[in-house]
Design a protein around this motif. Structure first.
Motif, short mmCIF file in Angstrom:
data_model
loop_
_atom_site.label_atom_id
_atom_site.label_comp_id
_atom_site.label_asym_id
_atom_site.label_seq_id
_atom_site.Cartn_x
_atom_site.Cartn_y
_atom_site.Cartn_z
N SER A 13 55.11 39.85 49.68
CA SER A 13 54.38 40.25 50.89
C SER A 13 53.00 40.77 50.54
N ARG A 14 52.90 41.58 49.47
CA ARG A 14 51.59 42.10 49.07
C ARG A 14 50.67 40.98 48.61
N ILE A 15 51.23 40.03 47.86
CA ILE A 15 50.43 38.89 47.38
C ILE A 15 49.91 38.07 48.56
N LEU A 16 50.79 37.81 49.53
CA LEU A 16 50.38 37.02 50.69
C LEU A 16 49.33 37.73 51.52
N ARG A 17 49.47 39.06 51.64
CA ARG A 17 48.46 39.81 52.40
C ARG A 17 47.10 39.74 51.72
N THR A 18 47.11 39.78 50.38
CA THR A 18 45.85 39.65 49.64
C THR A 18 45.25 38.27 49.83
N PHE A 19 46.08 37.23 49.73
CA PHE A 19 45.60 35.87 49.94
C PHE A 19 45.06 35.69 51.36
N GLU A 20 45.73 36.32 52.32
CA GLU A 20 45.28 36.22 53.71
C GLU A 20 43.92 36.89 53.90
N ALA A 21 43.72 38.02 53.23
CA ALA A 21 42.46 38.74 53.36
C ALA A 21 41.28 37.91 52.85
N TYR A 22 41.53 37.06 51.84
CA TYR A 22 40.47 36.24 51.27
C TYR A 22 40.45 34.83 51.83
#
Length: 258
Positions: A13-22
């Motif tokens: 979930s943290r990885i996906l949120r980071t990818f979403e932010a960029y």
């Protein structure tokens, strides 16, 4: 996905949120999909004859001639993103990692992007808080940047003077695509001691020439010295000697004595 990757659900979930932010993924209806960033990078990096592949020999030649770190940068909203770099071999050098993001107001590449966008878009980014201060020399107001942006359009290159990092200078020039759009920038970073005032004009001309060569290799066909009411530099045939490494430049000898 968590089973396949061998990661805990919270980590994914943290990885996906980071990818979403960029912009690499986007959430739609509870599902994640590939985002716009993948499309942008794919068109520049992955395709045959793409920007990185075409630019690399010229970047290597420019780095060898100037002893500077040469970077290829694109714009994502209010930031520049380094997508490739050739690091200087000089013992005094600046380290700019691939993936580095900088606000448009604090780098030479950012000034190029600002110079070639509409005043409405510049105002939107400024009002949105995209400009940030790093040193006492960073310009965070549009009025303070006006002279620099005019210089970009007049001379064909931008200068950053200790505006992101004290003791560092950067020079950048625009890279245009087949349709005449600004696709990317070619940037050179050097410690200020290796780029004194008296050498800025010569270095700027070399960075601009290298950017012109890349533009032409991308298929850019300039119609005139003006585009959309903004002055543009005259383009010539690409200098293939960059690939052969035979072209000599006086600055190399100057830097070698430092």
């Amino acid at each position: 996905m968590t089973v396949t990757a061998g990661l805990h659900k919270s980590q994914v979930s943290r990885i996906l949120r980071t990818f979403e932010a960029y912009g690499f993924v986007r959430k739609k209806g509870g599902q994640y999909q590939l985002g716009r960033a993948f499309t942008a990078y794919a068109s520049l990096v992955k395709t045959e004859g793409g920007l990185v592949e075409l630019a690399r020999p010229i970047m290597e030649g420019l780095s060898k001639q100037t002893q500077g770190t040469v970077m290829l940068k694109i714009r994502e909203e209010g930031e520049t993103v380094t997508i490739d770099r050739v690091e200087s071999r000089h013992f005094l050098r600046l380290a700019y990692p691939v993936g580095l993001r900088l606000p448009l107001n604090a780098s030479s590449s950012g000034k190029v992007f600002l110079a070639y966008m509409s005043s409405e878009e510049r105002n939107r980014l400024y009002r949105g808080g995209c400009f940030r201060k790093f040193t006492g020399r960073t310009k965070t107001a549009l009025a303070a940047l006006d002279r620099d942006l005019s210089t970009v359009l007049r001379k064909g290159f931008a200068l950053s003077d200790e505006e992101h990092l004290l003791g560092a200078r950067g020079v950048a020039a625009p890279i245009f695509g087949p349709g005449g759009n600004l696709e990317a920038t070619l940037a050179l970073g050097l410690p200020k001691v290796l780029l004194p005032d008296k050498m800025i004009k010569e270095v700027g001309a070399s960075v601009r020439k290298a950017a012109v060569d890349i533009s032409l290799l991308l298929g850019h066909k300039p119609r005139s010295n003006s585009d959309n009411g903004k002055p543009r530099m005259a383009l010539t045939r690409p200098d293939r000697t960059y690939k052969k490494g035979k072209r000599q430049w006086s600055i190399s000898k100057k830097l070698g004595t430092l």
